[in-house]
Scaffold this active site. Structure first.
Site, PDB file in Angstrom:
ATOM      1  N   ARG A   1       0.886  -1.177   0.000  1.00 18.52           N
ATOM      2  CA  ARG A   1       0.000   0.000   0.000  1.00 18.52           C
ATOM      3  C   ARG A   1       0.919   1.220   0.000  1.00 18.52           C
ATOM      4  NH1 ARG A   1      -5.320   1.392   3.498  1.00 18.52           N
ATOM      5  NH2 ARG A   1      -6.097   0.018   1.871  1.00 18.52           N
TER       6      ARG A   1
ATOM      7  N   HIS B   1      -7.357   0.763  -6.511  1.00 17.03           N
ATOM      8  CA  HIS B   1      -7.578  -0.094  -5.338  1.00 17.03           C
ATOM      9  C   HIS B   1      -8.230  -1.401  -5.824  1.00 17.03           C
ATOM     10  CE1 HIS B   1      -7.792  -1.269  -1.298  1.00 17.03           C
ATOM     11  NE2 HIS B   1      -8.682  -0.433  -0.811  1.00 17.03           N
TER      12      HIS B   1
ATOM     13  N   ARG C   1     -13.352  -8.819   1.591  1.00 19.25           N
ATOM     14  CA  ARG C   1     -11.924  -8.564   1.314  1.00 19.25           C
ATOM     15  C   ARG C   1     -11.116  -9.806   1.676  1.00 19.25           C
ATOM     16  NH1 ARG C   1      -9.816  -3.370   1.264  1.00 19.25           N
ATOM     17  NH2 ARG C   1      -7.879  -4.428   0.740  1.00 19.25           N
TER      18      ARG C   1
ATOM     19  N   GLN D   1     -10.118  -3.980  -3.492  1.00 16.38           N
ATOM     20  CA  GLN D   1     -11.413  -3.536  -2.983  1.00 16.38           C
ATOM     21  C   GLN D   1     -12.513  -3.777  -4.019  1.00 16.38           C
ATOM     22  OE1 GLN D   1     -12.129  -2.071   0.240  1.00 16.38           O
ATOM     23  NE2 GLN D   1     -14.120  -2.753  -0.511  1.00 16.38           N
TER      24      GLN D   1
ATOM     25  N   ASP E   1     -17.197   7.094  -1.533  1.00 12.63           N
ATOM     26  CA  ASP E   1     -15.940   6.937  -0.794  1.00 12.63           C
ATOM     27  C   ASP E   1     -15.683   8.261  -0.074  1.00 12.63           C
ATOM     28  OD1 ASP E   1     -13.436   6.051   0.067  1.00 12.63           O
ATOM     29  OD2 ASP E   1     -12.483   6.181  -1.901  1.00 12.63           O
TER      30      ASP E   1
ATOM     31  N   CYS F   1     -16.296   1.479   0.522  1.00 13.87           N
ATOM     32  CA  CYS F   1     -15.125   0.643   0.843  1.00 13.87           C
ATOM     33  C   CYS F   1     -14.708   0.771   2.302  1.00 13.87           C
ATOM     34  CB  CYS F   1     -13.968   0.980  -0.089  1.00 13.87           C
ATOM     35  SG  CYS F   1     -13.323   2.654   0.098  1.00 13.87           S
TER      36      CYS F   1
HETATM   37  N1  NVA Z   1      -9.941   6.509  -1.503  1.00 14.60           N
HETATM   38  C1  NVA Z   1      -9.568   6.126  -0.153  1.00 14.60           C
HETATM   39  C2  NVA Z   1      -9.811   4.671   0.056  1.00 14.60           C
HETATM   40  C3  NVA Z   1      -9.503   4.184   1.429  1.00 14.60           C
HETATM   41  C4  NVA Z   1      -9.660   2.703   1.570  1.00 14.60           C
HETATM   42  C5  NVA Z   1      -8.107   6.468   0.089  1.00 14.60           C
HETATM   43  O1  NVA Z   1      -7.302   6.301  -0.832  1.00 14.60           O
HETATM   44  O2  NVA Z   1      -7.784   6.923   1.176  1.00 14.60           O
HETATM   45  N1   CP Z   2     -11.178  -0.265   2.390  1.00 15.08           N
HETATM   46  C1   CP Z   2      -9.915  -0.330   2.812  1.00 15.08           C
HETATM   47  O1   CP Z   2      -8.969  -0.556   2.033  1.00 15.08           O
HETATM   48  O2   CP Z   2      -9.771  -0.139   4.152  1.00 15.08           O
HETATM   49  P1   CP Z   2      -8.436   0.084   4.962  1.00 15.08           P
HETATM   50  O3   CP Z   2      -7.898   1.442   4.574  1.00 15.08           O
HETATM   51  O4   CP Z   2      -8.850   0.024   6.398  1.00 15.08           O
HETATM   52  O5   CP Z   2      -7.448  -0.987   4.607  1.00 15.08           O
END
Ligand code: NVA
Ligand code: CP
Length: 307
Positions: free
Chosen positions: A107, A134, A290, A137, A222, A262
C-alpha cells in the site's frame, strides 16, 4: 519460491474476465470453508510480506488473517520501521524482500512506486491501494454484488464523489466485465480517463448526483479526502457538500439497489447514516469479502488454477 509463471496484481486490468470468473467461484468455495471451519492450507510454508506506507485496518487484517488461514505466514513492514523510510531505493528493497518471501502486498502513494517494485521483484506483487487504484477492494465489491444480486454484467453502478483510486478501478472493472458506471463528481475532482485507461463506452458523467443514481443497480461512494490529500481537506469539504449519498438518492436508484462503501466512512459527509446503516447497505459483507477474495487471489497468484 513460486514455480508458476510470475503474475502481479497491480491494476484491475491485470486479470482477464475469465480469470475473474474463476476467482469469484473459488472465493465462494474458500468462504464456505471458512464459515464451516474447514481447513484450507494450500500455502503452507509460504510467506507474504505486507508493506504499508499508508494507514489501514481492513487491508492489514484481511491479508494477514487470510495468509495465516491459508497455512502461510506474514511479515509486516511500514515506512517508519524499515529502511523504506530512510530512502533505500525501491528497486533494492524489491530485490531483497522478494528473495526472502513468496508474495508481496504493498500500500503506497504513486502507482509508479509499486510498478517499479514489481519490475524488480522475483515474486508476485499485489496492490493494496495506491493513489490511482484499489483493485482488491473492487474485487471484493463485485464479489459482494454477485452474492447479493447475481452477475454484474449489464448493470449500472452509480459513483457519487471523488474521481479517485476507487472510481478509476470501478471504470476498469466496468470495461472488463461489461457494466456501466454513472459518475458524478464535483467540478475540479473529475475522473481522469487516461489514468483509468478506459474507453468512454464504460461510463457516463452526470453533473447532478441524483441523475447519476437514477435507475442504478448499485450506489457507491468513498471518503471526500483520500489518504495523502489531507492538506486539501477543508477545500474538499466545501466542494463535496452536495455529494452526500442520502435517502433521496437511494430512492432515485432501482428499488432493489445496493449501497456500498469501501470504508472507512464518515457519516454526515459522503454518506448519511440512514443510508450506510440502512437496509440497502451491504458494507459489512463488502468488508468481510476482502478476506475471502484476497485468499482466492493469493492462492491463484502462487498456485494457478486449482481443480
Ligand atoms: N480513496 C480512499 C480509500 C480508502 C480505503 C483512500 O485512498 O484513502
Ligand atoms: N477499504 C480499505 O482498504 O480499508 P483500509 O484502509 O482500512 O485498509
Amino acid at each position: 519460491m513460486s514455480t508458476t509463471k510470475l503474475k502481479h496484481y497491480l491494476q484491475f486490468t491485470d486479470l482477464t474476465a475469465d480469470e475473474y470468473a474463476y476467482l469469484f467461484e473459488r472465493t465462494a468455495l474458500i468462504k464456505k470453508k471458512f464459515k464451516t471451519y474447514e481447513k484450507h492450507h494450500p500455502l503452507v510454508d509460504r510467506t507474504l510480506a505486507m508493506i504499508f506506507e499508508k494507514a489501514s485496518t481492513r487491508t492489514r487484517v484481511s491479508f494477514e488473517a487470510g495468509m495465516y488461514q491459508l497455512g502461510g505466514s506474514v511479515v509486516h513492514l511500514t515506512t517508519g520501521d524499515s529502511q523504506l523510510g530512510r530512502a533505500e531505493p525501491i528497486e533494492d528493497s524489491a530485490r531483497v524482500i522478494s528473495r526472502m518471501v513468496d508474495l508481496v502486498m504493498i500500500r503506497t502513494f504513486g502507482q509508479d512506486k509499486i510498478e517499479r517494485f514489481a519490475q524488480y521483484s522475483r515474486v508476485p506483487v499485489i496492490n493494496g491501494l495506491t493513489n490511482e487504484y484499489h483493485p482488491c477492494q473492487i474485487l471484493a465489491d463485485i464479489f459482494t454484488y454477485i452474492e447479493h444480486r447475481g452477475s454484474i454484467k449489464g448493470k449500472v453502478v452509480a459513483w457519487v464523489g471523488d474521481g479517485n483510486n476507487m472510481a478509476n478501478t470501478w471504470l476498469q472493472a466496468a470495461e472488463l466485465l461489461g457494466f456501466t458506471v454513472h459518475v458524478s463528481t464535483p467540478s475540479g475532482y473529475e475522473i481522469d480517463q487516461t489514468v483509468a485507461g478506459v474507453s468512454s463506452r464504460c461510463y457516463q458523467v452526470f453533473k447532478d448526483p441524483m441523475q447519476a443514481c437514477a435507475g442504478a443497480d448499485l450506489v457507491t461512494t468513498d471518503v471526500w479526502t483520500s489518504m495523502g490529500f489531507e492538506a486539501e481537506n477543508e477545500a474538499r469539504k466545501k466542494a463535496f457538500a452536495d455529494w452526500c449519498v442520502d435517502t433521496e438518492m437511494m430512492r432515485a436508484a432501482k428499488p432493489d439497489a445496493l449501497f456500498m462503501h469501501c470504508l472507512p466512512a464518515h457519516r454526515g459527509e459522503e454518506v448519511e447514516a440512514e443510508v450506510i446503516d440502512g437496509p440497502q447497505s451491504v458494507v459489512w459483507d463488502e468488508a468481510e469479502n476482502r478476506l475471502h477474495v484476497q485468499k482466492a487471489l493469493m492462492e491463484y497468484l502462487l498456485l494457478g488454477r486449482l481443480a
